[in-house]
Design a protein around this motif. Structure first.
Motif, short mmCIF file in Angstrom:
data_model
loop_
_atom_site.label_atom_id
_atom_site.label_comp_id
_atom_site.label_asym_id
_atom_site.label_seq_id
_atom_site.Cartn_x
_atom_site.Cartn_y
_atom_site.Cartn_z
N MET A 108 0.84 -1.17 0.00
CA MET A 108 0.00 0.00 0.00
C MET A 108 0.89 1.24 0.00
SD MET A 108 -3.34 1.01 2.31
CE MET A 108 -3.09 -0.22 3.48
N SER A 109 0.52 2.23 -0.77
CA SER A 109 1.39 3.39 -0.89
C SER A 109 1.18 4.42 0.21
CB SER A 109 1.22 4.05 -2.25
OG SER A 109 -0.10 4.47 -2.43
N LEU A 110 -0.03 4.56 0.71
CA LEU A 110 -0.30 5.55 1.76
C LEU A 110 -1.00 4.89 2.94
CD1 LEU A 110 -1.68 8.50 -0.39
CD2 LEU A 110 0.61 8.26 0.56
N ARG A 111 -0.64 5.33 4.13
CA ARG A 111 -1.35 4.91 5.34
C ARG A 111 -2.45 5.94 5.58
NH1 ARG A 111 4.03 3.97 6.42
NH2 ARG A 111 4.27 5.93 7.50
N VAL A 112 -3.68 5.53 5.35
CA VAL A 112 -4.81 6.46 5.39
C VAL A 112 -5.58 6.25 6.69
CG1 VAL A 112 -6.87 7.27 4.19
CG2 VAL A 112 -4.94 6.34 2.88
N ALA A 113 -5.64 7.30 7.49
CA ALA A 113 -6.39 7.25 8.75
C ALA A 113 -7.88 7.10 8.45
CB ALA A 113 -6.14 8.53 9.55
N PRO A 114 -8.60 6.44 9.35
CA PRO A 114 -10.04 6.22 9.12
C PRO A 114 -10.82 7.51 8.85
CG PRO A 114 -9.29 4.88 10.96
CD PRO A 114 -8.13 5.78 10.57
N ASP A 115 -10.50 8.59 9.55
CA ASP A 115 -11.23 9.85 9.31
C ASP A 115 -10.93 10.42 7.93
OD1 ASP A 115 -8.61 10.45 10.28
OD2 ASP A 115 -9.25 12.49 10.77
N LEU A 116 -9.70 10.25 7.46
CA LEU A 116 -9.36 10.73 6.12
C LEU A 116 -10.04 9.87 5.06
CD1 LEU A 116 -7.80 12.81 4.46
CD2 LEU A 116 -5.82 11.27 4.54
N LEU A 117 -10.12 8.59 5.30
CA LEU A 117 -10.82 7.70 4.38
C LEU A 117 -12.30 8.09 4.31
CD1 LEU A 117 -10.75 5.25 2.52
CD2 LEU A 117 -11.10 3.81 4.54
N GLU A 118 -12.88 8.41 5.43
CA GLU A 118 -14.27 8.85 5.45
C GLU A 118 -14.45 10.15 4.66
OE1 GLU A 118 -17.66 10.28 8.64
OE2 GLU A 118 -16.12 8.87 9.32
N GLN A 119 -13.50 11.08 4.82
CA GLN A 119 -13.56 12.32 4.05
C GLN A 119 -13.50 12.03 2.55
OE1 GLN A 119 -10.62 15.22 5.34
NE2 GLN A 119 -10.97 14.68 7.48
N ALA A 120 -12.63 11.10 2.17
CA ALA A 120 -12.50 10.74 0.75
C ALA A 120 -13.79 10.11 0.24
CB ALA A 120 -11.32 9.79 0.55
N GLN A 121 -14.40 9.28 1.05
CA GLN A 121 -15.66 8.65 0.65
C GLN A 121 -16.76 9.69 0.47
OE1 GLN A 121 -15.88 5.88 3.92
NE2 GLN A 121 -14.92 4.24 2.73
N ASN A 122 -16.67 10.77 1.22
CA ASN A 122 -17.65 11.86 1.10
C ASN A 122 -17.24 12.90 0.07
OD1 ASN A 122 -19.39 10.82 3.07
ND2 ASN A 122 -18.15 11.71 4.71
N GLY A 123 -16.08 12.71 -0.56
CA GLY A 123 -15.63 13.60 -1.63
C GLY A 123 -15.10 14.93 -1.17
N LYS A 124 -14.57 15.01 0.07
CA LYS A 124 -14.12 16.30 0.58
C LYS A 124 -12.81 16.16 1.34
CE LYS A 124 -18.81 17.90 1.10
NZ LYS A 124 -19.21 18.97 0.32
N VAL A 125 -11.70 16.00 0.61
CA VAL A 125 -10.38 15.95 1.23
C VAL A 125 -9.63 17.22 0.86
CG1 VAL A 125 -8.17 14.72 1.30
CG2 VAL A 125 -10.30 13.43 1.18
N SER A 126 -9.16 17.91 1.87
CA SER A 126 -8.39 19.13 1.63
C SER A 126 -6.97 18.79 1.19
CB SER A 126 -8.34 20.00 2.89
OG SER A 126 -7.55 19.36 3.88
N ASP A 127 -6.34 19.72 0.48
CA ASP A 127 -4.93 19.54 0.13
C ASP A 127 -4.09 19.36 1.39
OD1 ASP A 127 -4.86 19.45 -2.63
OD2 ASP A 127 -4.02 21.45 -2.88
N GLU A 128 -4.40 20.12 2.43
CA GLU A 128 -3.63 20.04 3.67
C GLU A 128 -3.68 18.63 4.27
OE1 GLU A 128 -4.32 21.72 8.06
OE2 GLU A 128 -3.99 23.30 6.57
N ALA A 129 -4.85 18.03 4.30
CA ALA A 129 -5.00 16.68 4.84
C ALA A 129 -4.29 15.66 3.95
CB ALA A 129 -6.47 16.32 4.99
N PHE A 130 -4.40 15.83 2.65
CA PHE A 130 -3.74 14.91 1.72
C PHE A 130 -2.23 15.03 1.83
CE2 PHE A 130 -2.89 13.72 -2.93
CZ PHE A 130 -2.92 12.36 -2.66
N ILE A 131 -1.73 16.25 1.91
CA ILE A 131 -0.29 16.48 2.07
C ILE A 131 0.21 15.84 3.35
CG2 ILE A 131 1.41 18.29 2.62
CD1 ILE A 131 0.94 18.05 -0.36
N ASP A 132 -0.55 15.98 4.44
CA ASP A 132 -0.15 15.38 5.70
C ASP A 132 -0.08 13.85 5.58
OD1 ASP A 132 0.55 15.64 8.53
OD2 ASP A 132 -1.37 14.63 8.87
#
Length: 128
Positions: free
Chosen positions: A1-25
């Motif tokens: 797997m290329s990225l370790r995605v926290a559950p809250d970030l995965l939920e944001q992605a599922q809802n279509g709303k990930v900020s650049d800041e969160a993705f960069i982190d």
């Protein structure tokens, strides 16, 4: 797997709303070798007068190589990093990555040319 995605970030992605800041982190924490290499190049570029800063160090191990490949092979990661730092990223292989000032079009075009790719080959880096 290329990225370790926290559950809250995965939920944001599922809802279509990930900020650049969160993705960069997520990129920064998942790919620390690659992140540090790019950050070092950005700092070198900002502190100098050259149009680009280029990495020539061979990654120390397979994990570091993998991080470089994963970061640079992903359009979404490269684009987010470019926006974050205000630079253009370029990649010839695992040990030849570069950052360019946005207005360094000619230098960037030379770096990504077939000629530059061919001249960058080194038989000692067969796994690269």
């Amino acid at each position: 797997m290329s990225l370790r995605v926290a559950p809250d970030l995965l939920e944001q992605a599922q809802n279509g709303k990930v900020s650049d800041e969160a993705f960069i982190d997520c990129i920064r924490t998942s790919l620390p070798y690659a992140w540090d290499m790019v950050t070092g190049l950005v700092n070198e570029l900002r502190n100098g007068t050259a149009e680009s800063a280029q990495n020539v160090e061979v990654p120390p191990d397979d994990e570091a190589w993998g991080q470089m490949f994963r970061m640079m092979a992903s359009d979404s990661m490269r684009n987010a990093i470019q926006r974050h730092f205000g630079v253009q990223l370029a990649f010839q292989n695992c040990c030849k990555a570069a950052v360019f000032k946005p207005d360094a079009v000619e230098a960037y075009e030379r770096f990504i040319s077939p000629e530059a790719q061919l001249l960058n080959q080194d038989p000692t880096l067969i796994n690269c």
